[in-house]
Scaffold this active site. Structure first.
Site, PDB file in Angstrom:
ATOM      1  N   TYR A  18     -33.582 -29.117 -15.911  1.00 22.92           N
ATOM      2  CA  TYR A  18     -34.751 -28.951 -15.101  1.00 22.92           C
ATOM      3  C   TYR A  18     -33.881 -28.072 -13.764  1.00 22.92           C
ATOM      4  O   TYR A  18     -34.938 -27.324 -13.833  1.00 22.92           O
ATOM      5  CB  TYR A  18     -35.663 -30.057 -15.158  1.00 22.92           C
ATOM      6  N   HIS A  22     -34.829 -23.551 -13.081  1.00 26.49           N
ATOM      7  CA  HIS A  22     -34.711 -23.439 -11.549  1.00 26.49           C
ATOM      8  C   HIS A  22     -34.303 -23.003 -10.481  1.00 26.49           C
ATOM      9  O   HIS A  22     -34.657 -21.968 -10.426  1.00 26.49           O
ATOM     10  CB  HIS A  22     -35.785 -24.939 -10.935  1.00 26.49           C
ATOM     11  N   TYR A  41     -42.868 -24.285  -2.128  1.00 24.80           N
ATOM     12  CA  TYR A  41     -43.634 -24.446  -3.100  1.00 24.80           C
ATOM     13  C   TYR A  41     -41.285 -25.367  -3.375  1.00 24.80           C
ATOM     14  O   TYR A  41     -40.212 -25.077  -3.262  1.00 24.80           O
ATOM     15  CB  TYR A  41     -42.665 -23.876  -4.933  1.00 24.80           C
ATOM     16  N   TRP A  76     -43.619 -19.333 -18.838  1.00 23.97           N
ATOM     17  CA  TRP A  76     -43.339 -20.517 -18.809  1.00 23.97           C
ATOM     18  C   TRP A  76     -42.820 -21.440 -18.710  1.00 23.97           C
ATOM     19  O   TRP A  76     -42.036 -22.727 -19.501  1.00 23.97           O
ATOM     20  CB  TRP A  76     -43.240 -20.525 -17.033  1.00 23.97           C
ATOM     21  N   TRP A  77     -44.719 -21.446 -19.595  1.00 24.29           N
ATOM     22  CA  TRP A  77     -44.476 -22.966 -20.059  1.00 24.29           C
ATOM     23  C   TRP A  77     -43.748 -22.875 -21.232  1.00 24.29           C
ATOM     24  O   TRP A  77     -43.426 -23.864 -21.595  1.00 24.29           O
ATOM     25  CB  TRP A  77     -46.394 -23.122 -20.136  1.00 24.29           C
TER      26      TRP A  77
END
Length: 103
Positions: A18, A22, A41, A76-77
């Protein structure tokens, strides 16, 4: 500016993956977030529970809500679906958190 907080879950064995994904955020994804009013963010991980805490500062709710319909966000999902809890459309399972205190 609007402050938002969300909670998501990743699979316990996917913490490093993860973070890697990112760290290598696609430039077009970053551009889309900014175009839809993201001022900042930040995502934090509680490694003990595999819970992600996202903190966002956005310009306006209506423009931000349109991110879900963008092609890059849906891509992206799909890319992230194998490492976190998702809905049938591969969007992450998100719990909105509500402010109860601010200093």
């Amino acid at each position: 500016m609007i402050k938002k907080a969300i909670k998501m879950k990743i699979y316990p064995d996917k913490h490093e993956e993860y973070k890697r994904r990112h760290d290598e955020l696609w430039p077009e994804m970053e551009q889309m977030l900014k175009e839809h009013g993201a001022l900042s963010y930040t995502i934090f991980l509680d490694a003990k529970t595999s819970t992600l805490f996202g903190y966002l500062e956005i310009q306006e709710e209506e423009r931000w809500s349109q991110t879900a319909q963008t092609e890059i966000n849906q891509k992206w999902w799909d890319y992230m679906a194998d490492i976190m809890e998702t809905n049938p459309d591969n969007s992450p399972v998100v719990t909105d958190l509500f402010p109860v205190f601010e200093l």
